[in-house]
Design a protein around this motif. Structure first.
Motif, PDB file in Angstrom:
ATOM      1  N   MET A 101       0.835  -1.183   0.000  1.00 28.28           N
ATOM      2  CA  MET A 101       0.000   0.000   0.000  1.00 28.28           C
ATOM      3  C   MET A 101       0.885   1.254   0.000  1.00 28.28           C
ATOM      4  SD  MET A 101      -3.127  -1.447   0.272  1.00 28.28           S
ATOM      5  CE  MET A 101      -4.057   0.004   0.429  1.00 28.28           C
ATOM      6  N   PRO A 102       1.249   1.738  -1.167  1.00 27.79           N
ATOM      7  CA  PRO A 102       2.140   2.896  -1.239  1.00 27.79           C
ATOM      8  C   PRO A 102       1.597   4.121  -0.516  1.00 27.79           C
ATOM      9  CG  PRO A 102       1.583   2.082  -3.438  1.00 27.79           C
ATOM     10  CD  PRO A 102       0.868   1.236  -2.463  1.00 27.79           C
ATOM     11  N   GLY A 103       0.308   4.359  -0.613  1.00 27.24           N
ATOM     12  CA  GLY A 103      -0.271   5.530   0.052  1.00 27.24           C
ATOM     13  C   GLY A 103      -0.067   5.517   1.557  1.00 27.24           C
ATOM     14  N   ILE A 104      -0.269   4.373   2.157  1.00 27.53           N
ATOM     15  CA  ILE A 104      -0.079   4.242   3.606  1.00 27.53           C
ATOM     16  C   ILE A 104       1.388   4.437   3.963  1.00 27.53           C
ATOM     17  CG2 ILE A 104      -0.186   2.641   5.554  1.00 27.53           C
ATOM     18  CD1 ILE A 104      -2.684   1.426   4.213  1.00 27.53           C
ATOM     19  N   SER A 105       2.259   3.818   3.205  1.00 24.61           N
ATOM     20  CA  SER A 105       3.698   3.928   3.446  1.00 24.61           C
ATOM     21  C   SER A 105       4.145   5.385   3.396  1.00 24.61           C
ATOM     22  CB  SER A 105       4.444   3.094   2.406  1.00 24.61           C
ATOM     23  OG  SER A 105       5.820   3.269   2.523  1.00 24.61           O
ATOM     24  N   ILE A 106       3.688   6.094   2.388  1.00 28.94           N
ATOM     25  CA  ILE A 106       4.082   7.494   2.222  1.00 28.94           C
ATOM     26  C   ILE A 106       3.502   8.363   3.343  1.00 28.94           C
ATOM     27  CG2 ILE A 106       3.801   9.510   0.717  1.00 28.94           C
ATOM     28  CD1 ILE A 106       3.958   7.441  -1.653  1.00 28.94           C
ATOM     29  N   ARG A 107       2.213   8.177   3.659  1.00 30.23           N
ATOM     30  CA  ARG A 107       1.579   8.980   4.727  1.00 30.23           C
ATOM     31  C   ARG A 107       2.208   8.727   6.091  1.00 30.23           C
ATOM     32  NH1 ARG A 107      -3.330   7.922   1.942  1.00 30.23           N
ATOM     33  NH2 ARG A 107      -3.690   6.143   3.279  1.00 30.23           N
TER      34      ARG A 107
ATOM     35  N   VAL B  27      -0.332  -7.118  -3.543  1.00 31.25           N
ATOM     36  CA  VAL B  27      -0.816  -8.229  -2.716  1.00 31.25           C
ATOM     37  C   VAL B  27      -1.857  -7.696  -1.741  1.00 31.25           C
ATOM     38  CG1 VAL B  27       1.356  -9.517  -2.882  1.00 31.25           C
ATOM     39  CG2 VAL B  27       1.043  -7.912  -1.016  1.00 31.25           C
ATOM     40  N   PRO B  28      -2.674  -8.576  -1.164  1.00 26.19           N
ATOM     41  CA  PRO B  28      -3.654  -8.126  -0.172  1.00 26.19           C
ATOM     42  C   PRO B  28      -2.971  -7.561   1.076  1.00 26.19           C
ATOM     43  CG  PRO B  28      -4.151 -10.362  -0.921  1.00 26.19           C
ATOM     44  CD  PRO B  28      -2.805 -10.000  -1.463  1.00 26.19           C
ATOM     45  N   ILE B  29      -3.677  -6.670   1.753  1.00 30.39           N
ATOM     46  CA  ILE B  29      -3.153  -6.100   2.999  1.00 30.39           C
ATOM     47  C   ILE B  29      -2.826  -7.241   3.963  1.00 30.39           C
ATOM     48  CG2 ILE B  29      -3.739  -4.731   5.050  1.00 30.39           C
ATOM     49  CD1 ILE B  29      -5.428  -2.959   3.248  1.00 30.39           C
ATOM     50  N   GLY B  30      -1.650  -7.170   4.553  1.00 32.33           N
ATOM     51  CA  GLY B  30      -1.222  -8.177   5.511  1.00 32.33           C
ATOM     52  C   GLY B  30      -0.466  -9.336   4.890  1.00 32.33           C
ATOM     53  N   ALA B  31      -0.357  -9.336   3.562  1.00 31.58           N
ATOM     54  CA  ALA B  31       0.344 -10.425   2.886  1.00 31.58           C
ATOM     55  C   ALA B  31       1.537  -9.873   2.116  1.00 31.58           C
ATOM     56  CB  ALA B  31      -0.608 -11.161   1.956  1.00 31.58           C
ATOM     57  N   ASN B  32       2.259  -8.953   2.724  1.00 33.62           N
ATOM     58  CA  ASN B  32       3.367  -8.278   2.045  1.00 33.62           C
ATOM     59  C   ASN B  32       4.452  -9.222   1.560  1.00 33.62           C
ATOM     60  OD1 ASN B  32       1.837  -6.208   2.923  1.00 33.62           O
ATOM     61  ND2 ASN B  32       3.389  -5.241   4.165  1.00 33.62           N
ATOM     62  N   ALA B  33       4.567 -10.379   2.185  1.00 29.72           N
ATOM     63  CA  ALA B  33       5.599 -11.339   1.793  1.00 29.72           C
ATOM     64  C   ALA B  33       5.105 -12.310   0.729  1.00 29.72           C
ATOM     65  CB  ALA B  33       6.092 -12.105   3.007  1.00 29.72           C
ATOM     66  N   GLY B  34       3.882 -12.145   0.250  1.00 26.23           N
ATOM     67  CA  GLY B  34       3.363 -13.007  -0.797  1.00 26.23           C
ATOM     68  C   GLY B  34       2.324 -14.003  -0.317  1.00 26.23           C
ATOM     69  N   ALA B  35       1.927 -14.844  -1.240  1.00 31.11           N
ATOM     70  CA  ALA B  35       0.878 -15.830  -0.967  1.00 31.11           C
ATOM     71  C   ALA B  35       1.343 -16.872   0.051  1.00 31.11           C
ATOM     72  CB  ALA B  35       0.470 -16.520  -2.260  1.00 31.11           C
ATOM     73  N   PRO B  36       0.464 -17.276   0.950  1.00 35.28           N
ATOM     74  CA  PRO B  36       0.812 -18.336   1.899  1.00 35.28           C
ATOM     75  C   PRO B  36       1.192 -19.621   1.150  1.00 35.28           C
ATOM     76  CG  PRO B  36      -1.267 -17.303   2.504  1.00 35.28           C
ATOM     77  CD  PRO B  36      -0.898 -16.780   1.149  1.00 35.28           C
ATOM     78  N   ASN B  37       2.147 -20.331   1.686  1.00 37.44           N
ATOM     79  CA  ASN B  37       2.590 -21.611   1.126  1.00 37.44           C
ATOM     80  C   ASN B  37       3.124 -21.496  -0.303  1.00 37.44           C
ATOM     81  OD1 ASN B  37       1.778 -23.033   3.525  1.00 37.44           O
ATOM     82  ND2 ASN B  37      -0.322 -22.814   2.795  1.00 37.44           N
ATOM     83  N   ASN B  38       3.657 -20.325  -0.630  1.00 33.44           N
ATOM     84  CA  ASN B  38       4.252 -20.126  -1.950  1.00 33.44           C
ATOM     85  C   ASN B  38       5.672 -19.584  -1.769  1.00 33.44           C
ATOM     86  OD1 ASN B  38       4.994 -19.413  -4.552  1.00 33.44           O
ATOM     87  ND2 ASN B  38       2.977 -18.615  -5.084  1.00 33.44           N
TER      88      ASN B  38
ATOM     89  N   PRO C  16       6.899   0.526  -6.993  1.00 36.04           N
ATOM     90  CA  PRO C  16       5.987  -0.598  -7.163  1.00 36.04           C
ATOM     91  C   PRO C  16       6.734  -1.823  -7.682  1.00 36.04           C
ATOM     92  CG  PRO C  16       5.709   0.987  -8.942  1.00 36.04           C
ATOM     93  CD  PRO C  16       6.724   1.566  -7.979  1.00 36.04           C
ATOM     94  N   LEU C  17       6.398  -2.979  -7.165  1.00 37.57           N
ATOM     95  CA  LEU C  17       7.004  -4.218  -7.652  1.00 37.57           C
ATOM     96  C   LEU C  17       6.049  -4.886  -8.637  1.00 37.57           C
ATOM     97  CD1 LEU C  17       8.491  -5.832  -4.417  1.00 37.57           C
ATOM     98  CD2 LEU C  17       9.637  -4.413  -6.094  1.00 37.57           C
ATOM     99  N   PRO C  18       6.569  -5.503  -9.684  1.00 35.76           N
ATOM    100  CA  PRO C  18       5.696  -6.145 -10.671  1.00 35.76           C
ATOM    101  C   PRO C  18       5.276  -7.554 -10.267  1.00 35.76           C
ATOM    102  CG  PRO C  18       7.960  -6.342 -11.362  1.00 35.76           C
ATOM    103  CD  PRO C  18       7.962  -5.543 -10.071  1.00 35.76           C
ATOM    104  N   ILE C  19       4.992  -7.732  -8.995  1.00 30.55           N
ATOM    105  CA  ILE C  19       4.623  -9.058  -8.471  1.00 30.55           C
ATOM    106  C   ILE C  19       3.205  -8.945  -7.925  1.00 30.55           C
ATOM    107  CG2 ILE C  19       5.188 -10.835  -6.791  1.00 30.55           C
ATOM    108  CD1 ILE C  19       8.077  -9.633  -6.852  1.00 30.55           C
ATOM    109  N   GLU C  20       2.366  -9.884  -8.310  1.00 31.36           N
ATOM    110  CA  GLU C  20       0.951  -9.817  -7.938  1.00 31.36           C
ATOM    111  C   GLU C  20       0.435 -11.202  -7.571  1.00 31.36           C
ATOM    112  OE1 GLU C  20      -3.213  -8.322 -10.007  1.00 31.36           O
ATOM    113  OE2 GLU C  20      -1.307  -7.934 -10.986  1.00 31.36           O
TER     114      GLU C  20
END
Length: 60
Positions: A1-7, A18-29, A55-59
């Motif tokens: 969430m770039p906006g939150i990081s900047i604010r 990625v979804p909020i709270g999953a900054n390290a990526g998908a579970p079990n991946n 922004p990272l090109p990872i989704e």
């Protein structure tokens, strides 16, 4: 969430899509998690001004 990081005044940041709270990526991946960590470290060292967010090109 770039906006939150900047604010919040983070000195630098990276943002995978990625979804909020999953900054390290998908579970079990571990391959995606490793890719996010690698891209994060590579991009953080290239940021040269405070408050910049890359922004990272990872989704998931």
């Amino acid at each position: 969430m770039p906006g939150i990081s900047i604010r919040c005044g983070a000195p630098r940041g990276v943002s995978p899509i990625v979804p909020i709270g999953a900054n390290a990526g998908a579970p079990n991946n571990p391959l995606q998690q490793k890719e996010i960590l690698r891209e994060t470290l590579l991009n953080l060292v290239s940021i040269d001004k405070p408050g910049q967010n890359v922004p990272l090109p990872i989704e998931y």
